[in-house]
Enzyme design. Structure first.
Site, PDB file in Angstrom:
ATOM      1  N   ARG A  51       0.700  -1.007  -0.122  1.00 44.78           N
ATOM      2  CA  ARG A  51      -0.260  -0.126  -0.057  1.00 44.78           C
ATOM      3  C   ARG A  51       0.717   1.077  -0.098  1.00 44.78           C
ATOM      4  NH1 ARG A  51      -2.394   1.765   4.549  1.00 44.78           N
ATOM      5  NH2 ARG A  51      -2.576  -0.562   5.267  1.00 44.78           N
ATOM      6  N   TYR A 104     -15.694  14.432 -16.552  1.00 44.24           N
ATOM      7  CA  TYR A 104     -16.295  12.872 -16.327  1.00 44.24           C
ATOM      8  C   TYR A 104     -17.190  12.797 -15.288  1.00 44.24           C
ATOM      9  CZ  TYR A 104     -15.620   7.898 -15.652  1.00 44.24           C
ATOM     10  OH  TYR A 104     -15.763   6.715 -15.404  1.00 44.24           O
ATOM     11  N   ASP A 176      -7.595  16.697 -15.879  1.00 44.05           N
ATOM     12  CA  ASP A 176      -7.774  15.591 -16.443  1.00 44.05           C
ATOM     13  C   ASP A 176      -7.159  15.359 -17.937  1.00 44.05           C
ATOM     14  OD1 ASP A 176      -8.565  12.890 -17.465  1.00 44.05           O
ATOM     15  OD2 ASP A 176     -10.579  13.086 -16.271  1.00 44.05           O
ATOM     16  N   LYS A 201      -7.618   3.893 -19.788  1.00 45.22           N
ATOM     17  CA  LYS A 201      -7.883   4.286 -21.051  1.00 45.22           C
ATOM     18  C   LYS A 201      -6.560   4.182 -22.054  1.00 45.22           C
ATOM     19  CE  LYS A 201     -11.619   5.073 -19.268  1.00 45.22           C
ATOM     20  NZ  LYS A 201     -12.084   6.327 -18.748  1.00 45.22           N
TER      21      LYS A 201
HETATM   22  C1  LIG Z   1     -12.466   6.852 -17.475  1.00 42.87           C
HETATM   23  C2  LIG Z   1     -12.418   8.179 -17.012  1.00 42.87           C
HETATM   24  C3  LIG Z   1     -12.075   8.721 -15.787  1.00 42.87           C
HETATM   25  C4  LIG Z   1     -12.304   7.567 -14.718  1.00 42.87           C
HETATM   26  O1  LIG Z   1     -11.024   6.718 -14.824  1.00 42.87           O
HETATM   27  P1  LIG Z   1     -11.340   5.147 -14.133  1.00 42.87           P
HETATM   28  O2  LIG Z   1     -10.126   4.770 -14.379  1.00 42.87           O
HETATM   29  O3  LIG Z   1     -12.656   4.583 -14.644  1.00 42.87           O
HETATM   30  O4  LIG Z   1     -11.672   5.193 -12.873  1.00 42.87           O
HETATM   31  C5  LIG Z   1     -11.888  10.047 -15.532  1.00 42.87           C
HETATM   32  N1  LIG Z   1     -11.768  10.695 -16.457  1.00 42.87           N
HETATM   33  C6  LIG Z   1     -11.898  10.703 -17.682  1.00 42.87           C
HETATM   34  C7  LIG Z   1     -11.776  11.691 -18.658  1.00 42.87           C
HETATM   35  C8  LIG Z   1     -12.273   9.179 -18.098  1.00 42.87           C
HETATM   36  O5  LIG Z   1     -12.400   9.022 -19.380  1.00 42.87           O
END
Ligand SMILES: *Cc1c(COP(=O)(O)O)cnc(C)c1O
Length: 391
Positions: A51, A104, A176, A201
Protein backbone atom coordinates in the site's frame (compact mmCIF):
# COMPACT_ATOMS: atom_id res chain seq x y z
CA UNK A 1 6.79 16.39 -29.79
CA UNK A 2 7.99 14.06 -32.54
CA UNK A 3 7.00 10.38 -32.02
CA UNK A 4 10.65 9.25 -31.98
CA UNK A 5 11.47 11.56 -29.10
CA UNK A 6 8.34 10.46 -27.30
CA UNK A 7 9.34 6.78 -27.53
CA UNK A 8 12.82 7.57 -26.19
CA UNK A 9 11.43 9.32 -23.15
CA UNK A 10 9.30 6.26 -22.36
CA UNK A 11 12.41 4.18 -21.59
CA UNK A 12 13.13 3.97 -17.87
CA UNK A 13 16.65 5.30 -17.23
CA UNK A 14 16.89 3.60 -13.81
CA UNK A 15 16.35 0.01 -14.99
CA UNK A 16 18.69 -2.27 -16.94
CA UNK A 17 16.17 -4.99 -17.86
CA UNK A 18 14.85 -4.25 -21.37
CA UNK A 19 11.36 -5.36 -20.44
CA UNK A 20 10.22 -4.78 -16.85
CA UNK A 21 10.05 -7.59 -14.28
CA UNK A 22 6.93 -7.89 -12.17
CA UNK A 23 7.15 -7.66 -8.37
CA UNK A 24 4.04 -9.56 -7.29
CA UNK A 25 4.90 -8.98 -3.62
CA UNK A 26 3.11 -7.36 -0.65
CA UNK A 27 5.71 -7.23 2.13
CA UNK A 28 9.51 -7.05 2.19
CA UNK A 29 11.83 -7.77 5.11
CA UNK A 30 14.62 -5.74 6.71
CA UNK A 31 18.00 -7.38 7.49
CA UNK A 32 18.25 -5.84 11.00
CA UNK A 33 16.04 -4.14 13.61
CA UNK A 34 17.74 -0.81 12.80
CA UNK A 35 16.97 -1.23 9.08
CA UNK A 36 13.32 -1.93 9.94
CA UNK A 37 13.19 1.26 12.03
CA UNK A 38 14.67 3.21 9.09
CA UNK A 39 12.08 1.74 6.68
CA UNK A 40 9.28 3.03 8.89
CA UNK A 41 10.65 6.56 8.64
CA UNK A 42 11.02 6.50 4.84
CA UNK A 43 8.55 8.25 2.54
CA UNK A 44 7.13 6.17 -0.33
CA UNK A 45 9.29 3.09 0.37
CA UNK A 46 9.33 0.64 -2.54
CA UNK A 47 10.43 -2.36 -0.52
CA UNK A 48 8.19 -2.35 2.55
CA UNK A 49 4.42 -2.90 2.18
CA UNK A 50 2.46 -2.72 -1.05
CA UNK A 51 0.00 0.00 0.00
CA UNK A 52 3.05 2.28 0.47
CA UNK A 53 4.65 1.45 -2.89
CA UNK A 54 6.03 -1.35 -5.04
CA UNK A 55 8.95 -1.55 -7.53
CA UNK A 56 6.68 -2.30 -10.54
CA UNK A 57 4.38 0.58 -9.57
CA UNK A 58 7.43 2.87 -9.16
CA UNK A 59 8.65 1.97 -12.65
CA UNK A 60 5.25 2.82 -14.13
CA UNK A 61 5.29 6.13 -12.25
CA UNK A 62 8.75 7.05 -13.62
CA UNK A 63 7.76 6.25 -17.21
CA UNK A 64 4.50 8.26 -17.17
CA UNK A 65 6.28 11.11 -15.35
CA UNK A 66 8.81 11.20 -18.22
CA UNK A 67 5.98 11.24 -20.78
CA UNK A 68 4.18 14.14 -19.04
CA UNK A 69 7.36 16.05 -18.14
CA UNK A 70 6.52 15.71 -14.41
CA UNK A 71 8.86 15.65 -11.44
CA UNK A 72 6.92 12.90 -9.64
CA UNK A 73 3.87 10.64 -9.98
CA UNK A 74 1.58 8.43 -7.94
CA UNK A 75 -0.21 5.44 -9.49
CA UNK A 76 -3.64 4.40 -8.16
CA UNK A 77 -6.11 1.57 -8.69
CA UNK A 78 -8.33 3.65 -11.02
CA UNK A 79 -8.77 7.14 -12.39
CA UNK A 80 -11.46 7.77 -9.78
CA UNK A 81 -9.02 6.55 -7.11
CA UNK A 82 -6.68 9.33 -8.24
CA UNK A 83 -9.44 11.98 -8.17
CA UNK A 84 -10.65 10.85 -4.72
CA UNK A 85 -7.08 10.90 -3.36
CA UNK A 86 -6.65 14.49 -4.61
CA UNK A 87 -9.92 15.61 -2.96
CA UNK A 88 -9.07 13.89 0.36
CA UNK A 89 -5.47 15.18 0.37
CA UNK A 90 -6.03 18.80 -0.59
CA UNK A 91 -9.46 19.90 0.67
CA UNK A 92 -10.86 20.61 4.14
CA UNK A 93 -14.16 21.79 5.57
CA UNK A 94 -14.91 25.35 4.45
CA UNK A 95 -12.80 25.12 1.26
CA UNK A 96 -14.23 25.93 -2.17
CA UNK A 97 -13.58 24.31 -5.56
CA UNK A 98 -14.23 25.64 -9.06
CA UNK A 99 -14.94 22.89 -11.61
CA UNK A 100 -16.48 22.57 -15.09
CA UNK A 101 -20.09 21.71 -16.01
CA UNK A 102 -18.63 19.28 -18.53
CA UNK A 103 -16.36 16.75 -16.83
CA UNK A 104 -16.15 12.98 -16.39
CA UNK A 105 -19.40 11.70 -14.77
CA UNK A 106 -17.63 10.15 -11.74
CA UNK A 107 -15.75 13.40 -11.00
CA UNK A 108 -19.02 15.36 -11.27
CA UNK A 109 -20.78 12.96 -8.85
CA UNK A 110 -17.93 13.19 -6.34
CA UNK A 111 -18.05 16.99 -6.42
CA UNK A 112 -21.86 17.25 -6.36
CA UNK A 113 -22.79 14.49 -3.91
CA UNK A 114 -19.78 13.86 -1.68
CA UNK A 115 -17.81 17.12 -1.37
CA UNK A 116 -20.75 19.08 0.18
CA UNK A 117 -21.16 16.37 2.87
CA UNK A 118 -17.64 17.25 4.03
CA UNK A 119 -18.33 20.99 3.97
CA UNK A 120 -16.56 21.66 0.65
CA UNK A 121 -18.41 24.09 -1.65
CA UNK A 122 -18.26 23.69 -5.44
CA UNK A 123 -19.09 26.13 -8.26
CA UNK A 124 -19.44 24.71 -11.79
CA UNK A 125 -18.64 26.94 -14.78
CA UNK A 126 -18.69 26.87 -18.58
CA UNK A 127 -15.14 25.81 -19.47
CA UNK A 128 -15.09 27.80 -22.74
CA UNK A 129 -15.53 31.07 -20.79
CA UNK A 130 -12.27 31.95 -18.97
CA UNK A 131 -13.96 34.93 -17.25
CA UNK A 132 -16.47 32.53 -15.69
CA UNK A 133 -13.57 30.91 -13.77
CA UNK A 134 -12.48 34.34 -12.51
CA UNK A 135 -16.05 35.25 -11.43
CA UNK A 136 -16.48 31.93 -9.57
CA UNK A 137 -13.41 32.38 -7.33
CA UNK A 138 -13.99 33.13 -3.64
CA UNK A 139 -11.48 33.83 -0.82
CA UNK A 140 -11.91 30.13 0.13
CA UNK A 141 -11.14 28.69 -3.33
CA UNK A 142 -8.32 26.14 -2.96
CA UNK A 143 -8.55 24.12 -6.17
CA UNK A 144 -9.63 24.59 -9.81
CA UNK A 145 -10.45 21.32 -11.59
CA UNK A 146 -10.15 21.16 -15.39
CA UNK A 147 -10.73 18.59 -18.10
CA UNK A 148 -9.71 19.44 -21.66
CA UNK A 149 -10.82 18.40 -24.16
CA UNK A 150 -13.84 17.37 -22.13
CA UNK A 151 -15.69 14.09 -22.49
CA UNK A 152 -18.08 13.82 -24.37
CA UNK A 153 -18.38 17.31 -25.92
CA UNK A 154 -14.70 17.85 -26.82
CA UNK A 155 -14.74 21.45 -25.59
CA UNK A 156 -11.47 23.05 -24.58
CA UNK A 157 -10.41 25.01 -21.52
CA UNK A 158 -7.78 27.74 -22.01
CA UNK A 159 -5.33 26.12 -19.61
CA UNK A 160 -2.71 28.88 -19.68
CA UNK A 161 -5.26 31.61 -18.95
CA UNK A 162 -6.96 29.71 -16.11
CA UNK A 163 -3.70 28.65 -14.45
CA UNK A 164 -2.47 32.28 -14.59
CA UNK A 165 -5.61 33.32 -12.69
CA UNK A 166 -5.01 30.59 -10.12
CA UNK A 167 -1.27 31.26 -9.67
CA UNK A 168 -1.90 34.93 -8.94
CA UNK A 169 -4.12 33.88 -6.01
CA UNK A 170 -2.18 30.84 -4.72
CA UNK A 171 -4.88 28.41 -5.89
CA UNK A 172 -3.90 24.91 -7.07
CA UNK A 173 -5.00 23.65 -10.51
CA UNK A 174 -5.75 20.12 -11.64
CA UNK A 175 -6.25 18.84 -15.20
CA UNK A 176 -7.68 15.49 -16.32
CA UNK A 177 -5.52 14.68 -19.38
CA UNK A 178 -7.08 11.27 -20.11
CA UNK A 179 -8.78 12.19 -23.39
CA UNK A 180 -5.78 13.95 -24.96
CA UNK A 181 -2.97 11.63 -23.66
CA UNK A 182 0.54 13.05 -23.01
CA UNK A 183 1.31 12.40 -26.69
CA UNK A 184 -1.09 15.16 -27.74
CA UNK A 185 -0.98 17.59 -24.83
CA UNK A 186 1.14 18.28 -21.72
CA UNK A 187 -0.80 20.51 -19.30
CA UNK A 188 2.09 20.77 -16.79
CA UNK A 189 3.91 22.81 -19.46
CA UNK A 190 0.92 25.18 -19.58
CA UNK A 191 1.21 25.86 -15.83
CA UNK A 192 -1.10 23.24 -14.27
CA UNK A 193 -0.03 21.91 -10.84
CA UNK A 194 -1.47 18.38 -11.05
CA UNK A 195 -2.27 16.19 -14.05
CA UNK A 196 -4.45 13.14 -13.70
CA UNK A 197 -4.96 10.12 -15.98
CA UNK A 198 -7.34 7.26 -16.14
CA UNK A 199 -4.56 4.81 -17.08
CA UNK A 200 -7.46 2.46 -17.88
CA UNK A 201 -7.84 4.30 -21.21
CA UNK A 202 -5.15 5.08 -23.83
CA UNK A 203 -2.09 4.84 -21.57
CA UNK A 204 -2.60 1.10 -20.96
CA UNK A 205 -4.55 0.95 -24.21
CA UNK A 206 -5.83 -2.64 -24.41
CA UNK A 207 -9.05 -2.68 -22.31
CA UNK A 208 -7.51 -5.04 -19.74
CA UNK A 209 -6.21 -2.71 -17.01
CA UNK A 210 -7.99 -0.50 -14.45
CA UNK A 211 -5.60 2.12 -13.06
CA UNK A 212 -5.05 5.83 -12.50
CA UNK A 213 -2.20 8.29 -12.05
CA UNK A 214 -1.56 11.75 -10.60
CA UNK A 215 1.52 13.75 -11.66
CA UNK A 216 3.11 16.96 -10.40
CA UNK A 217 5.88 18.36 -8.19
CA UNK A 218 7.59 16.05 -5.68
CA UNK A 219 6.17 18.17 -2.87
CA UNK A 220 2.53 17.81 -4.02
CA UNK A 221 2.92 14.10 -4.81
CA UNK A 222 4.32 13.57 -1.29
CA UNK A 223 1.13 15.15 0.16
CA UNK A 224 -1.02 12.97 -2.10
CA UNK A 225 0.96 9.85 -1.19
CA UNK A 226 0.19 10.38 2.53
CA UNK A 227 -3.56 10.55 1.76
CA UNK A 228 -3.24 7.63 -0.67
CA UNK A 229 -1.94 5.30 2.07
CA UNK A 230 -5.28 5.97 3.84
CA UNK A 231 -7.60 6.02 0.79
CA UNK A 232 -6.07 2.67 -0.16
CA UNK A 233 -6.69 2.86 -3.92
CA UNK A 234 -3.64 0.67 -4.57
CA UNK A 235 -2.67 -0.44 -8.10
CA UNK A 236 -1.87 -4.14 -8.42
CA UNK A 237 1.66 -5.00 -9.65
CA UNK A 238 0.16 -6.98 -12.54
CA UNK A 239 -1.91 -3.97 -13.69
CA UNK A 240 1.18 -1.75 -13.37
CA UNK A 241 3.13 -4.25 -15.46
CA UNK A 242 0.41 -4.43 -18.14
CA UNK A 243 0.23 -0.62 -18.23
CA UNK A 244 4.02 -0.53 -18.80
CA UNK A 245 3.57 -2.96 -21.67
CA UNK A 246 0.84 -0.74 -23.16
CA UNK A 247 2.95 2.40 -22.75
CA UNK A 248 5.68 1.03 -24.99
CA UNK A 249 3.33 1.51 -27.97
CA UNK A 250 1.47 4.62 -26.77
CA UNK A 251 3.05 6.93 -29.36
CA UNK A 252 2.28 4.51 -32.22
CA UNK A 253 -1.32 4.00 -31.07
CA UNK A 254 -1.92 7.69 -30.36
CA UNK A 255 -0.62 8.73 -33.77
CA UNK A 256 -2.83 6.14 -35.53
CA UNK A 257 -5.88 7.13 -33.50
CA UNK A 258 -5.30 10.83 -34.26
CA UNK A 259 -5.26 10.04 -38.01
CA UNK A 260 -8.23 7.71 -37.85
CA UNK A 261 -10.44 10.03 -35.76
CA UNK A 262 -9.62 12.92 -38.11
CA UNK A 263 -10.75 10.87 -41.13
CA UNK A 264 -13.94 9.67 -39.40
CA UNK A 265 -14.77 13.21 -38.17
CA UNK A 266 -14.30 14.65 -41.67
CA UNK A 267 -16.47 11.92 -43.19
CA UNK A 268 -19.27 12.50 -40.67
CA UNK A 269 -19.06 16.30 -41.02
CA UNK A 270 -19.72 15.92 -44.74
CA UNK A 271 -22.72 13.56 -44.38
CA UNK A 272 -26.20 15.06 -44.87
CA UNK A 273 -27.75 12.98 -42.00
CA UNK A 274 -25.30 14.43 -39.47
CA UNK A 275 -26.27 17.65 -37.65
CA UNK A 276 -23.02 18.37 -35.80
CA UNK A 277 -19.60 16.75 -35.20
CA UNK A 278 -17.52 17.63 -32.14
CA UNK A 279 -13.82 17.05 -32.81
CA UNK A 280 -10.87 19.38 -32.08
CA UNK A 281 -9.23 18.53 -35.42
CA UNK A 282 -12.06 19.98 -37.54
CA UNK A 283 -11.42 23.53 -38.77
CA UNK A 284 -15.04 24.28 -37.80
CA UNK A 285 -14.39 23.56 -34.08
CA UNK A 286 -15.58 26.74 -32.30
CA UNK A 287 -12.24 27.02 -30.45
CA UNK A 288 -9.97 26.17 -33.38
CA UNK A 289 -7.33 28.82 -32.48
CA UNK A 290 -7.05 27.53 -28.91
CA UNK A 291 -6.90 23.93 -30.22
CA UNK A 292 -3.88 24.84 -32.35
CA UNK A 293 -2.16 26.66 -29.49
CA UNK A 294 -2.74 24.03 -26.81
CA UNK A 295 -2.74 20.60 -28.51
CA UNK A 296 -0.07 18.87 -30.60
CA UNK A 297 -2.54 16.30 -31.92
CA UNK A 298 -6.31 16.03 -31.66
CA UNK A 299 -6.88 12.60 -30.13
CA UNK A 300 -9.06 9.56 -30.79
CA UNK A 301 -12.36 10.76 -29.30
CA UNK A 302 -15.20 12.47 -31.15
CA UNK A 303 -18.94 12.88 -30.70
CA UNK A 304 -21.79 13.73 -33.08
CA UNK A 305 -25.53 14.26 -33.35
CA UNK A 306 -27.81 13.13 -36.18
CA UNK A 307 -30.60 15.21 -37.70
CA UNK A 308 -32.98 12.42 -36.64
CA UNK A 309 -32.15 12.95 -32.92
CA UNK A 310 -32.14 10.22 -30.28
CA UNK A 311 -34.26 7.69 -32.24
CA UNK A 312 -31.89 7.85 -35.20
CA UNK A 313 -28.90 7.65 -32.85
CA UNK A 314 -30.20 4.41 -31.28
CA UNK A 315 -30.83 2.99 -34.74
CA UNK A 316 -27.34 3.83 -36.00
CA UNK A 317 -25.65 2.49 -32.85
CA UNK A 318 -27.42 -0.86 -33.34
CA UNK A 319 -26.65 -0.96 -37.08
CA UNK A 320 -22.85 -0.59 -36.81
CA UNK A 321 -20.79 -3.78 -37.01
CA UNK A 322 -17.21 -2.77 -36.19
CA UNK A 323 -17.38 -0.55 -33.09
CA UNK A 324 -18.55 -2.24 -29.91
CA UNK A 325 -21.42 -0.79 -27.86
CA UNK A 326 -19.36 -0.31 -24.75
CA UNK A 327 -18.04 2.34 -22.36
CA UNK A 328 -14.35 3.29 -22.12
CA UNK A 329 -12.04 4.71 -24.78
CA UNK A 330 -8.45 4.61 -26.00
CA UNK A 331 -8.41 0.82 -26.58
CA UNK A 332 -7.70 -1.32 -29.64
CA UNK A 333 -11.38 -1.64 -30.61
CA UNK A 334 -13.58 1.34 -31.38
CA UNK A 335 -16.36 1.92 -28.86
CA UNK A 336 -19.55 3.89 -29.24
CA UNK A 337 -22.20 4.89 -26.72
CA UNK A 338 -24.91 7.42 -26.05
CA UNK A 339 -23.34 9.30 -23.09
CA UNK A 340 -26.83 10.24 -21.80
CA UNK A 341 -27.58 6.52 -21.38
CA UNK A 342 -24.17 5.74 -19.88
CA UNK A 343 -24.35 8.47 -17.24
CA UNK A 344 -28.00 7.99 -16.30
CA UNK A 345 -27.09 6.14 -13.08
CA UNK A 346 -24.55 8.79 -12.04
CA UNK A 347 -26.33 12.01 -13.02
CA UNK A 348 -29.99 13.10 -12.87
CA UNK A 349 -31.76 14.40 -15.99
CA UNK A 350 -31.28 18.02 -14.85
CA UNK A 351 -27.57 17.38 -14.24
CA UNK A 352 -27.24 15.89 -17.73
CA UNK A 353 -28.98 18.95 -19.14
CA UNK A 354 -26.64 21.21 -17.13
CA UNK A 355 -23.63 19.26 -18.44
CA UNK A 356 -25.11 19.96 -21.91
CA UNK A 357 -25.28 16.28 -22.91
CA UNK A 358 -28.13 15.90 -25.46
CA UNK A 359 -30.01 12.57 -25.51
CA UNK A 360 -29.09 12.05 -29.18
CA UNK A 361 -25.34 12.59 -28.76
CA UNK A 362 -23.21 9.62 -29.90
CA UNK A 363 -19.67 9.29 -28.53
CA UNK A 364 -17.25 7.49 -30.82
CA UNK A 365 -13.81 6.48 -29.51
CA UNK A 366 -11.68 5.13 -32.34
CA UNK A 367 -9.61 2.00 -31.82
CA UNK A 368 -6.95 0.59 -34.12
CA UNK A 369 -9.20 -0.49 -36.99
CA UNK A 370 -8.41 1.01 -40.39
CA UNK A 371 -10.28 4.26 -41.03
CA UNK A 372 -11.51 3.00 -44.42
CA UNK A 373 -13.25 0.06 -42.69
CA UNK A 374 -14.80 2.30 -40.03
CA UNK A 375 -16.04 4.76 -42.67
CA UNK A 376 -17.51 1.92 -44.76
CA UNK A 377 -19.35 0.68 -41.67
CA UNK A 378 -20.68 4.18 -40.82
CA UNK A 379 -21.71 4.59 -44.44
CA UNK A 380 -23.80 1.37 -44.42
CA UNK A 381 -25.36 2.34 -41.06
CA UNK A 382 -26.27 5.84 -42.23
CA UNK A 383 -27.62 4.49 -45.54
CA UNK A 384 -29.90 2.08 -43.63
CA UNK A 385 -31.21 5.07 -41.62
CA UNK A 386 -31.94 7.04 -44.78
CA UNK A 387 -33.80 4.18 -46.48
CA UNK A 388 -35.90 3.48 -43.36
CA UNK A 389 -36.90 7.15 -43.05
CA UNK A 390 -37.79 7.25 -46.74
CA UNK A 391 -40.33 4.41 -46.38
C1 LIG B 1 -12.55 6.85 -17.47
C2 LIG B 1 -12.26 8.25 -17.08
C3 LIG B 1 -12.07 8.62 -15.74
C4 LIG B 1 -12.18 7.61 -14.61
O1 LIG B 1 -11.20 6.63 -14.68
P1 LIG B 1 -11.43 5.11 -14.11
O2 LIG B 1 -10.16 4.45 -14.41
O3 LIG B 1 -12.62 4.56 -14.84
O4 LIG B 1 -11.72 5.27 -12.65
C5 LIG B 1 -11.79 9.94 -15.46
N1 LIG B 1 -11.73 10.87 -16.42
C6 LIG B 1 -11.91 10.56 -17.72
C7 LIG B 1 -11.82 11.64 -18.77
C8 LIG B 1 -12.19 9.25 -18.11
O5 LIG B 1 -12.39 8.95 -19.39
Amino acid sequence: MRPGRFLTCLADPEELSVAPPIHQVVNYSAPTAEDFDALNEQSQPRHYYRRYGNPTQARLERVVAAAEGAEAALATASGMGAVTTIVVALLSQGDHVVAQHSMYGGTLSLLRDVAPRFGVGVTFVDQTDTDAFARALTPDTKLIMLETPSNPLLQLTDVKAVTALARARGILTFADNTVATPFNQRPLEEGVDLVMHSVTKAISGHADVQAGMVLGSSELIERLWRAHTMVGSVISPFDAWLALRGLRTLSLRAERQNQCAQAVAEYLAGHPAVRVVNYPGLPGHPQHDLVKRQMRGFGGLLSFELRGGQAAAEQLISALRLPVRSPSLGGTRSTLVRPAAMWSNELTEEELAEANVPGGLIRFAVGLEHEADLIADLSQGLAALASENAV
